[in-house]
Design a protein around this motif. Structure first.
Motif, PDB file in Angstrom:
ATOM      1  N   THR A 108     -11.030  -4.410  -1.725  1.00 21.74           N
ATOM      2  CA  THR A 108      -9.688  -4.092  -2.186  1.00 21.74           C
ATOM      3  C   THR A 108      -9.683  -2.756  -2.917  1.00 21.74           C
ATOM      4  O   THR A 108     -10.733  -2.231  -3.320  1.00 21.74           O
ATOM      5  N   LEU A 109      -8.497  -2.232  -3.113  1.00 26.51           N
ATOM      6  CA  LEU A 109      -8.355  -0.987  -3.853  1.00 26.51           C
ATOM      7  C   LEU A 109      -8.912  -1.135  -5.266  1.00 26.51           C
ATOM      8  O   LEU A 109      -9.604  -0.240  -5.767  1.00 26.51           O
ATOM      9  N   ALA A 110      -8.628  -2.253  -5.904  1.00 22.49           N
ATOM     10  CA  ALA A 110      -9.138  -2.479  -7.264  1.00 22.49           C
ATOM     11  C   ALA A 110     -10.657  -2.493  -7.300  1.00 22.49           C
ATOM     12  O   ALA A 110     -11.282  -1.945  -8.220  1.00 22.49           O
ATOM     13  N   GLN A 111     -11.276  -3.124  -6.312  1.00 25.84           N
ATOM     14  CA  GLN A 111     -12.737  -3.139  -6.256  1.00 25.84           C
ATOM     15  C   GLN A 111     -13.296  -1.731  -6.055  1.00 25.84           C
ATOM     16  O   GLN A 111     -14.314  -1.364  -6.641  1.00 25.84           O
ATOM     17  N   ASN A 112     -12.631  -0.934  -5.237  1.00 26.74           N
ATOM     18  CA  ASN A 112     -13.099   0.425  -4.969  1.00 26.74           C
ATOM     19  C   ASN A 112     -13.127   1.288  -6.226  1.00 26.74           C
ATOM     20  O   ASN A 112     -14.017   2.129  -6.394  1.00 26.74           O
ATOM     21  N   ILE A 113     -12.105   1.142  -7.081  1.00 25.84           N
ATOM     22  CA  ILE A 113     -11.968   2.062  -8.210  1.00 25.84           C
ATOM     23  C   ILE A 113     -12.489   1.480  -9.523  1.00 25.84           C
ATOM     24  O   ILE A 113     -12.334   2.093 -10.585  1.00 25.84           O
ATOM     25  N   ALA A 114     -13.117   0.325  -9.463  1.00 27.46           N
ATOM     26  CA  ALA A 114     -13.668  -0.292 -10.673  1.00 27.46           C
ATOM     27  C   ALA A 114     -14.653   0.662 -11.350  1.00 27.46           C
ATOM     28  O   ALA A 114     -15.559   1.211 -10.714  1.00 27.46           O
TER      29      ALA A 114
ATOM     30  N   SER B   9       0.829  -1.211   0.000  1.00 32.18           N
ATOM     31  CA  SER B   9       0.000   0.000   0.000  1.00 32.18           C
ATOM     32  C   SER B   9       0.863   1.260   0.000  1.00 32.18           C
ATOM     33  O   SER B   9       0.515   2.258  -0.642  1.00 32.18           O
ATOM     34  N   PHE B  10       1.998   1.215   0.701  1.00 29.96           N
ATOM     35  CA  PHE B  10       2.890   2.385   0.697  1.00 29.96           C
ATOM     36  C   PHE B  10       3.575   2.555  -0.658  1.00 29.96           C
ATOM     37  O   PHE B  10       3.785   3.689  -1.110  1.00 29.96           O
ATOM     38  N   LEU B  11       3.910   1.468  -1.329  1.00 28.58           N
ATOM     39  CA  LEU B  11       4.465   1.586  -2.677  1.00 28.58           C
ATOM     40  C   LEU B  11       3.430   2.153  -3.644  1.00 28.58           C
ATOM     41  O   LEU B  11       3.762   2.942  -4.543  1.00 28.58           O
ATOM     42  N   ASN B  12       2.169   1.789  -3.452  1.00 25.26           N
ATOM     43  CA  ASN B  12       1.099   2.412  -4.242  1.00 25.26           C
ATOM     44  C   ASN B  12       1.073   3.922  -4.026  1.00 25.26           C
ATOM     45  O   ASN B  12       0.870   4.705  -4.958  1.00 25.26           O
ATOM     46  N   ALA B  13       1.271   4.334  -2.784  1.00 30.21           N
ATOM     47  CA  ALA B  13       1.253   5.770  -2.466  1.00 30.21           C
ATOM     48  C   ALA B  13       2.393   6.493  -3.164  1.00 30.21           C
ATOM     49  O   ALA B  13       2.218   7.617  -3.665  1.00 30.21           O
ATOM     50  N   ILE B  14       3.566   5.888  -3.207  1.00 32.23           N
ATOM     51  CA  ILE B  14       4.703   6.495  -3.899  1.00 32.23           C
ATOM     52  C   ILE B  14       4.382   6.666  -5.382  1.00 32.23           C
ATOM     53  O   ILE B  14       4.666   7.710  -5.985  1.00 32.23           O
ATOM     54  N   ARG B  15       3.774   5.665  -5.987  1.00 31.71           N
ATOM     55  CA  ARG B  15       3.407   5.751  -7.403  1.00 31.71           C
ATOM     56  C   ARG B  15       2.393   6.881  -7.635  1.00 31.71           C
ATOM     57  O   ARG B  15       2.482   7.631  -8.610  1.00 31.71           O
TER      58      ARG B  15
ATOM     59  N   LEU C  45      -5.773   6.538 -10.026  1.00 28.40           N
ATOM     60  CA  LEU C  45      -5.436   5.168  -9.628  1.00 28.40           C
ATOM     61  C   LEU C  45      -5.869   4.170 -10.694  1.00 28.40           C
ATOM     62  O   LEU C  45      -5.162   3.187 -10.964  1.00 28.40           O
ATOM     63  N   ALA C  46      -7.012   4.418 -11.311  1.00 31.98           N
ATOM     64  CA  ALA C  46      -7.491   3.514 -12.367  1.00 31.98           C
ATOM     65  C   ALA C  46      -6.540   3.509 -13.556  1.00 31.98           C
ATOM     66  O   ALA C  46      -6.307   2.459 -14.170  1.00 31.98           O
ATOM     67  N   GLU C  47      -5.986   4.680 -13.896  1.00 32.47           N
ATOM     68  CA  GLU C  47      -5.001   4.742 -14.984  1.00 32.47           C
ATOM     69  C   GLU C  47      -3.788   3.881 -14.656  1.00 32.47           C
ATOM     70  O   GLU C  47      -3.269   3.161 -15.515  1.00 32.47           O
ATOM     71  N   LEU C  48      -3.324   3.951 -13.414  1.00 32.35           N
ATOM     72  CA  LEU C  48      -2.162   3.165 -13.001  1.00 32.35           C
ATOM     73  C   LEU C  48      -2.490   1.678 -12.949  1.00 32.35           C
ATOM     74  O   LEU C  48      -1.682   0.834 -13.362  1.00 32.35           O
ATOM     75  N   LEU C  49      -3.669   1.356 -12.459  1.00 27.29           N
ATOM     76  CA  LEU C  49      -4.054  -0.049 -12.351  1.00 27.29           C
ATOM     77  C   LEU C  49      -4.193  -0.692 -13.723  1.00 27.29           C
ATOM     78  O   LEU C  49      -3.773  -1.842 -13.934  1.00 27.29           O
ATOM     79  N   ASP C  50      -4.739   0.045 -14.665  1.00 30.73           N
ATOM     80  CA  ASP C  50      -4.992  -0.507 -15.997  1.00 30.73           C
ATOM     81  C   ASP C  50      -3.713  -0.928 -16.709  1.00 30.73           C
ATOM     82  O   ASP C  50      -3.752  -1.797 -17.589  1.00 30.73           O
ATOM     83  N   VAL C  51      -2.573  -0.311 -16.361  1.00 30.46           N
ATOM     84  CA  VAL C  51      -1.309  -0.656 -17.020  1.00 30.46           C
ATOM     85  C   VAL C  51      -0.391  -1.458 -16.089  1.00 30.46           C
ATOM     86  O   VAL C  51       0.802  -1.580 -16.342  1.00 30.46           O
ATOM     87  N   GLY C  52      -0.963  -1.983 -15.016  1.00 30.01           N
ATOM     88  CA  GLY C  52      -0.195  -2.852 -14.128  1.00 30.01           C
ATOM     89  C   GLY C  52       0.785  -2.135 -13.236  1.00 30.01           C
ATOM     90  O   GLY C  52       1.748  -2.745 -12.750  1.00 30.01           O
ATOM     91  N   LYS C  53       0.559  -0.837 -12.967  1.00 32.86           N
ATOM     92  CA  LYS C  53       1.475  -0.055 -12.141  1.00 32.86           C
ATOM     93  C   LYS C  53       0.927   0.173 -10.734  1.00 32.86           C
ATOM     94  O   LYS C  53       1.405   1.059 -10.021  1.00 32.86           O
ATOM     95  N   LEU C  54      -0.032  -0.620 -10.332  1.00 29.27           N
ATOM     96  CA  LEU C  54      -0.640  -0.471  -9.014  1.00 29.27           C
ATOM     97  C   LEU C  54      -0.990  -1.848  -8.486  1.00 29.27           C
ATOM     98  O   LEU C  54      -1.400  -2.726  -9.260  1.00 29.27           O
TER      99      LEU C  54
END
Length: 592
Positions: A354-360, A263-269, A334-343
């Motif tokens: 989960t974070l992914a479920q929240n931003i779906a 989760s902290f690495l997600n925050a850095i991204r 966050l959705a932009e980052l998740l879509d390209v595997g950066k989250l």
């Protein structure tokens, strides 16, 4: 049927302990004098604290005086009992010598409140810069269910048809004033026009950054961070936050279950993608350390640096917080980052999902403000981590490097991203302001402005003073930025590409302590190096001399802060406090 919590509520040890009826009576009786009943407090319902950071001394957070009523409504409707209490105020703009002193002080006070009183879960009200990390740090230490409710940014500011962002307008207007383009009255008007409503900074300064970080860490409801303070959704989210914290109390969903290395690495991204504040670096390290999570300087390079800048908001961009919210806010980024595997979308959040479920399904609604991952404002927009003989670690915010700055310093044929500059050293900000226009310094575009004595121990507290502007005569020639370096911080609303947060600082013997005006400093961004070109024998000789001056402590807390606080590279935390985690698992001793 009455709900049963996953584990007994700790407030029962105060209000329903059959083995100590005498103490139960003592704990109960004074709550009666403002209308509560014994039946309520002994009902088995959770006691939910509202950590109130709003006050007249904290105008950025003052909206919480109103929002707390909606939080109470949500708590009551969900079956909890609300108890609101004050938190030590923090106001970045007005606190002298620096509000950085208050983050650790507010942390200490909140730990004692959450541990020593019958509180089962807490709503952390946040807004101004350090209210967010201090609350999260305390919640991790105590480890009771906690949720973040940010107060939101101000509405967009306008001056003569131009967007003027809080904080950012100050730094840009200073340059206009020095260039003779505006007078002092115009300066004041531009600044006041940037603050048109309740709320914290409407730029992507430290306040907006840290509340976006809290949401990314999974500690606030999805979409909470960017809602402007005056919007109706702010009150609606306050109500839903109150409802959700009651469920979290029953579920025993604590920070220790949410705050992980992932989760902290997600925050850095996220900080890179939004063009976030350079203050995120010490605050994220501080929160991680109190959560028992290891985050290193290398993580900023390995995880955050190569990501693009997606958000076109001042100071790295053009727009302000109101339009960022309407564009989709933090979930869309966050959705932009998740879509390209950066989250890492598997991280748990306060919603129980989960974070992914929240931003779906959350996508950007305004591509001017939130860019697609493959069409960013800038590639490789993260913090560049540097080291060398002047410090072990410092950072440079690359998303605010202007084309003019890049052309002047970073595009020399054959030496791209490498430059050398003559150091002009200042002993703190008073020295800088007194001498910056002194012609005897002979400052030109080949110089680097260096400020020392601005770190946690030297100031004390670490001051936002590294974003120094050139002398007036250079600004009048069109040179609006020089390289700058310091062991302090700079405002998250600043557009200066400084090398800052240098650790260890000069006051504890860091390399800036022996640096002299006239020394040549070589910065190699490709190698991540910053070195003074001074031979080892001369460095040793200088180290044998007296250290740079440090002002005396003026209050007991300043003295204690200096004694117990570490360096910015490690989060500038109270080092003795880091081992304390999960302390709510042990009920405090009775007081009589």
């Amino acid at each position: 049927m009455q709900r049963q919590p996953v584990r007994p509520f700790r407030s029962r040890d105060w209000f329903a302990d059959p083995s100590r009826s005498d103490m139960t009576a003592l704990y109960l009786e004074r709550f009666m004098n403002y209308g509560l009943t014994p039946a309520e407090l002994r009902s088995g319902r959770p006691i939910i604290g509202i950590a109130q950071t709003g006050s007249d001394l904290s105008p950025c957070n003052r909206i919480h005086l109103d929002l707390a009523r909606r939080v109470r409504d949500g708590i009551r409707d969900a079956g909890g009992i609300a108890m609101e209490f004050p938190v030590h105020p923090i106001f970045e703009n007005c606190r002298r010598p620096t509000a950085a002193l208050d983050r650790n002080l507010a942390y200490l006070g909140l730990v004692e409140l959450l541990y020593g009183y019958p509180i089962d879960a807490v709503v952390l009200t946040t807004g101004c810069d350090k209210t967010t990390p201090s609350g999260i740090m305390a919640a991790s230490t105590v480890d009771i269910p906690a949720i973040v409710l940010s107060g939101g940014p101000m509405l967009d500011g306008w001056h003569d048809g131009e967007l003027v962002g809080s904080g950012t307008v100050i730094w840009r207007s200073r340059r206009k004033l020095a260039a003779g383009e505006i007078d002092e009255e115009e300066f004041l008007q531009r600044a006041t026009d940037s603050a048109p409503s309740a709320g914290h900074c409407n730029t992507m300064g430290t306040a907006s950054t840290m509340n976006a970080v809290a949401e990314t860490l999974g500690l606030s409801l999805t979409g909470c961070a960017a809602i402007p303070a005056p919007y109706r959704e702010r009150g609606q989210y306050a109500y839903e936050t109150g409802r959700r914290i009651v469920d979290m109390a029953y579920e025993d969903l604590r920070p220790s279950k949410i705050l992980t290395r992932a989760s902290f690495l997600n925050a850095i991204r996220l900080v890179t993608a939004i063009g976030g504040s350079s203050n995120a670096q010490p605050h994220i390290h501080a929160m991680a350390r109190h959560a028992g999570v290891e985050i290193t300087a290398a993580d900023w390079s390995e995880v955050g640096y190569d990501l693009p800048l997606l958000v076109d908001v001042q100071p790295a961009g053009r727009f302000l917080g109101e339009r960022f919210h309407r564009a989709g806010g933090v979930p869309a980024v966050l959705a932009e980052l998740l879509d390209v595997g950066k989250l890492d979308g598997d991280c748990l959040t306060v919603t129980g999902q989960t974070l992914a479920q929240n931003i779906a399904g959350r996508t950007a609604r305004d591509r001017e403000v939130i860019r697609a991952f493959d069409a960013p404002l800038m590639e490789q927009a993260g913090f560049l981590v540097l080291s060398g003989n002047l410090f072990d670690v410092a950072i440079m915010k690359t998303s605010v490097i202007s084309p003019a700055f890049r052309d002047r310093y970073l595009r020399t044929p054959g030496s791209e991203d490498v430059f050398e500059a003559r150091a002009i050293v200042f002993e703190g900000s008073d020295d800088y302001h007194h001498r910056i226009n002194d012609p005897a310094l002979d400052i030109d575009e080949g110089c680097i402005l260096v400020i020392r004595g601005a770190g946690p121990i030297g100031w004390p507290g670490s001051a936002e003073v590294v974003n120094m502007q050139p002398p007036d005569y250079l600004i009048q020639r069109g040179i609006t930025a020089l390289p700058t370096l310091g062991d302090g911080r700079q405002s998250g609303t600043s557009d200066s590409p400084s090398i800052l947060n240098a650790s260890p600082e000069s006051a504890v013997g860091g390399g800036l302590s022996w640096l002299r005006s006239g020394d040549t400093i070589r910065i190699d961004l490709k190698a991540g190096r910053c070195d003074a070109l001074v031979d080892e024998a001369e460095i040793a000789r200088r180290r044998g001399g007296p250290p740079p001056p440090v002002p005396p402590s003026n209050t007991p807390w300043e003295e204690l802060y200096r004694e117990k606080t570490g360096q910015l590279g490690d989060g500038a935390v109270l080092e003795f406090a880091v081992p304390y985690r999960g302390i709510a698992a042990r009920t405090p001793r009775h007081n009589h």
